[in-house]
Design an enzyme around this catalytic site. Structure first.
Site, mmCIF file in Angstrom:
data_model
loop_
_atom_site.group_PDB
_atom_site.id
_atom_site.type_symbol
_atom_site.label_atom_id
_atom_site.label_comp_id
_atom_site.label_asym_id
_atom_site.label_seq_id
_atom_site.Cartn_x
_atom_site.Cartn_y
_atom_site.Cartn_z
ATOM 1 N N GLY A 88 -19.450 43.250 -3.145
ATOM 2 C CA GLY A 88 -19.358 44.582 -2.545
ATOM 3 C C GLY A 88 -20.010 44.673 -1.173
ATOM 4 O O GLY A 88 -19.401 45.115 -0.194
ATOM 5 N N ARG A 89 -21.260 44.225 -1.082
ATOM 6 C CA ARG A 89 -21.980 44.392 0.192
ATOM 7 C C ARG A 89 -21.562 43.384 1.249
ATOM 8 O O ARG A 89 -22.043 43.401 2.368
ATOM 9 C CB ARG A 89 -23.494 44.354 -0.045
ATOM 10 C CG ARG A 89 -23.998 43.121 -0.745
ATOM 11 C CD ARG A 89 -25.444 43.310 -1.203
ATOM 12 N NE ARG A 89 -25.887 42.228 -2.067
ATOM 13 C CZ ARG A 89 -25.672 42.156 -3.376
ATOM 14 N NH1 ARG A 89 -25.004 43.120 -3.978
ATOM 15 N NH2 ARG A 89 -26.128 41.148 -4.092
ATOM 16 N N LYS A 147 -27.795 53.402 -14.125
ATOM 17 C CA LYS A 147 -26.406 53.828 -14.355
ATOM 18 C C LYS A 147 -26.188 54.136 -15.826
ATOM 19 O O LYS A 147 -25.634 55.164 -16.194
ATOM 20 C CB LYS A 147 -25.449 52.675 -13.996
ATOM 21 C CG LYS A 147 -24.953 52.640 -12.594
ATOM 22 C CD LYS A 147 -23.736 51.680 -12.571
ATOM 23 C CE LYS A 147 -23.606 50.999 -11.234
ATOM 24 N NZ LYS A 147 -22.608 49.945 -11.223
ATOM 25 N N HIS A 190 -40.673 57.806 19.725
ATOM 26 C CA HIS A 190 -41.341 59.109 19.687
ATOM 27 C C HIS A 190 -41.660 59.511 18.262
ATOM 28 O O HIS A 190 -41.892 60.680 17.988
ATOM 29 C CB HIS A 190 -40.464 60.158 20.381
ATOM 30 C CG HIS A 190 -40.259 59.835 21.827
ATOM 31 N ND1 HIS A 190 -41.047 60.374 22.829
ATOM 32 C CD2 HIS A 190 -39.411 58.965 22.414
ATOM 33 C CE1 HIS A 190 -40.649 59.860 23.991
ATOM 34 N NE2 HIS A 190 -39.666 59.006 23.773
ATOM 35 N N GLU A 212 -30.415 44.610 -1.553
ATOM 36 C CA GLU A 212 -29.689 44.396 -2.802
ATOM 37 C C GLU A 212 -29.516 42.885 -3.020
ATOM 38 O O GLU A 212 -29.439 42.407 -4.147
ATOM 39 C CB GLU A 212 -28.324 45.096 -2.775
ATOM 40 C CG GLU A 212 -27.787 45.374 -4.162
ATOM 41 C CD GLU A 212 -26.618 46.335 -4.202
ATOM 42 O OE1 GLU A 212 -26.607 47.222 -5.058
ATOM 43 O OE2 GLU A 212 -25.699 46.198 -3.370
HETATM 44 C C1 G6Q Z 1 -22.588 45.760 -3.655
HETATM 45 C C2 G6Q Z 1 -22.641 46.409 -4.943
HETATM 46 C C3 G6Q Z 1 -22.321 47.884 -4.922
HETATM 47 C C4 G6Q Z 1 -20.839 48.217 -4.977
HETATM 48 C C5 G6Q Z 1 -20.682 49.684 -5.354
HETATM 49 C C6 G6Q Z 1 -19.255 50.135 -5.373
HETATM 50 O O1 G6Q Z 1 -22.752 44.587 -3.466
HETATM 51 O O2 G6Q Z 1 -21.897 45.695 -5.841
HETATM 52 O O3 G6Q Z 1 -22.898 48.559 -3.851
HETATM 53 O O4 G6Q Z 1 -20.221 47.932 -3.771
HETATM 54 O O5 G6Q Z 1 -21.278 49.911 -6.598
HETATM 55 O O6 G6Q Z 1 -18.522 49.418 -6.314
HETATM 56 P P1 G6Q Z 1 -16.969 49.552 -6.388
HETATM 57 O O7 G6Q Z 1 -16.398 49.045 -5.103
HETATM 58 O O8 G6Q Z 1 -16.544 48.737 -7.560
HETATM 59 O O9 G6Q Z 1 -16.656 51.003 -6.562
#
Ligand code: G6Q
Length: 543
Positions: free
Chosen positions: A271-272, A508, A388, A357
């Site tokens: 994801g990241r 979660k 500042h 993360e």
């Molecule tokens: C990133 C994580 C996390 C992920 C989100 C969205 O490395 O895995 O930030 O991107 O939880 O996940 P989805 O794209 O599956 O909705």
């Protein structure tokens, strides 16, 4: 939990770094510069259009040699090769880690399980380009025949932070006639504010979710669907006003999105690390396929620099090693990222996810508790605003905070002498942090005795200066890849998995349990701790 077998702290280079630290920890940058007049031009890497000045770090030549040795003893070279080759290095999820494939040029190949992944990467990029051009040229019409003018990306975490950051960073390259909004938070205000001045007729939603099951994103997507249907009153409108970016075809189709309008990516994209995949669709619409590809070229250029350059001249490797030097030897806890470029205002927020993360881990690849510190806390704001506000603490507080200054020689909006003033400030901050102002100098300036200590700057605060020509799509790609590989370098040395994120699970799961307790008609039987029980009761009473 089993204790680590101290693989890292037992390395010869680690032990040598400890002795080097004892020798250098009190040395002042004033002395280090005085004893080597060429330090400022010697401790620099000038590569790929990046001027990377690391001279204002509390290191000597011996430190640098030992840090490079540490990388070698940690097997960094082999680990880089293994990532680029597509091995399943994310062992806890049994996945390859191949964001580098997303920016590999056509014609090269990376084989995973017998499949060349570069081929589908380019097929999706081409499909994205066709779609982006259609929207940019006003050819994508909504259900009532109106041209789409507003694009709303719905996604969270890795499916939001990259696109938002890149949209802001490359705003000057965007098509100004289109409006872009990003909805991520499950807080209803986020959706309400993003859409309050939009009409469903000319609005397109991009639902960006790797899994297509994320609570926040799916809640927002359903609200968006209801919002569209409220004004367009026909289920068939969904196909015209929604597209999806996902790995999950079944869920996309269940939602009502035509899978012909789904842009695919793969489980080997974390994801990241996904902004160069189809997750960047909103970006491609905003600044166009050519600029998107130029950004990918920048990423690839830095990927290649990382993969092929000897460690002592390798920007991300040195960045990562210097981070380790402060975290593990000076016990620094945070790292400030200070872009002197207004367009990079969301860059620190983006980096927070990428760095924290990834490297916020407490066990080694084998699952043993580490006996050393890992991931630094990244934070920051664009200059000069930070000067500042929080810079006071960096200059005169009691904490050691290494800083990354990022600056560009050219402004994208040259106006009067603004840019000279901006750059004078970034250079001045790095100079002031490093060299400070002695009590003698303060006295010589005529300060009364009772103010001398207040006005003294100890200096010896380390910083890196990253100076590039201009914030172009290519430069942005290089900058992001530089940090990605800095994170990789650190994870390799710490022997941790930078590509999983089990730490986000527990909250979660608990939230999913609490939702029905907040919504139940009858008073629920609560089995949490006394604080959580009381909070739930209080909320039920107030809501
Ligand atoms: C990133 C994580 C996390 C992920 C989100 C969205 O490395 O895995 O930030 O991107 O939880 O996940 P989805 O794209 O599956 O909705």
């Amino acid at each position: 939990m089993a204790a680590a077998k101290t693989g890292l702290t037992g390395l010869a280079s680690w032990k040598a770094l400890k002795s080097n630290f004892e020798k250098i920890k009190d040395a002042h940058l004033r002395e280090l510069f005085a004893s080597d007049p060429n330090r400022g031009s010697r401790m620099v890497i000038d590569a790929e259009g990046v001027y990377f000045d690391y001279s204002k770090h509390r290191v000597n030549d011996e430190t640098l040699k030992l840090l490079v040795k540490l990388a070698e003893e940690s097997g960094l070279k082999a680990k880089i090769d293994v990532m680029f080759r597509g091995d399943r290095i994310n062992t806890t999820e049994n996945r390859s880690v191949l964001h580098i494939a997303l920016r590999t040029p056509k014609g090269k190949s990376i084989m995973v399980d017998g499949v060349d992944v570069v081929v589908p990467v380019h097929a999706v990029l081409d499909k994205m380009a066709v779609f982006a051009d259609k929207v940019r040229k006003g050819l994508w019409k909504g259900y009532t025949g109106k041209t789409i003018r507003n694009i709303v990306n719905i996604g969270i975490g890795g499916s939001d932070l990259g696109p938002v950051m890149a949209y802001e960073a490359l705003k000057s390259y965007t098509m100004r006639g289109l409006t872009f909004r990003f909805v991520s938070n499950v807080d209803d205000t986020d959706f309400a504010e993003a859409t309050q001045d939009l009409n469903a007729e000319d609005t397109l939603f991009i639902v960006s979710s790797k899994t297509f099951t994320t609570l926040e994103t799916m809640t927002n997507a359903r609200t968006a669907r209801a919002w569209v249907l409220k004004s367009l009153k026909d289920q068939a409108a969904v196909a015209k006003h929604f597209v999806a970016v996902s790995t999950n075809t079944a869920e996309v189709s269940k939602f009502g999105i035509d899978t012909a309008n789904m842009f695919e990516f793969w489980d080997w994209v974390g994801g990241r690390y996904s902004m160069t995949s189809a997750i960047g669709l909103s970006n491609m619409i905003a600044f166009g396929p050519d600029n998107f590809r130029a950004m990918l070229d920048g990423f690839h250029r830095m990927d290649e620099h990382f993969r092929t350059t000897p460690f002592e001249k390798n920007i991300p490797v040195l960045m990562g090693l210097l981070g380790i030097w402060y975290i593990n030897f000076f016990n620094a806890e945070t790292n400030a990222v200070l872009p002197y470029e207004q367009y990079l205002k969301r860059f620190p927020a983006y980096l927070q996810q990428m760095t924290m993360e990834s490297n916020g881990k407490q066990v080694t690849m084998e699952g043993a508790r580490v006996d050393y510190q890992t991931g630094s806390i990244y934070w920051g704001e664009p200059g000069t605003n930070g000067q500042h506000s929080f810079y006071q603490l960096i200059h005169q507080g009691t904490k050691l905070i290494p800083c990354d200054f990022i600056a560009f020689a050219k402004s994208l909006n040259p106006t009067g002498n603004h840019h000279d003033i901006l750059l004078a400030n970034v250079f001045a901050q790095a100079e002031a942090l490093a060299f400070g102002k002695t009590a003698g100098e303060v006295k010589a300036d005529g300060a009364p005795d009772n103010l001398v200590s207040h006005k003294t700057f100890e200096g010896n605060k380390p910083s890196t200066m990253i100076l590039m020509d201009k914030l172009t799509p290519n430069a942005l790609g290089m900058l992001i890849a530089m940090y990605e590989h800095c994170v990789f370098t650190q994870a390799a040395v710490w022997d941790i998995n930078a590509f999983d994120q089990w730490g986000v699970q527990l909250g979660k799961v608990l939230a999913e349990k609490i939702v029905p307790e907040l919504e139940a008609k009858e008073e629920p039987v609560l089995k949490h701790d006394s604080s959580t029980n009381a909070l739930i009761k209080r909320y039920r009473k107030l809501k």
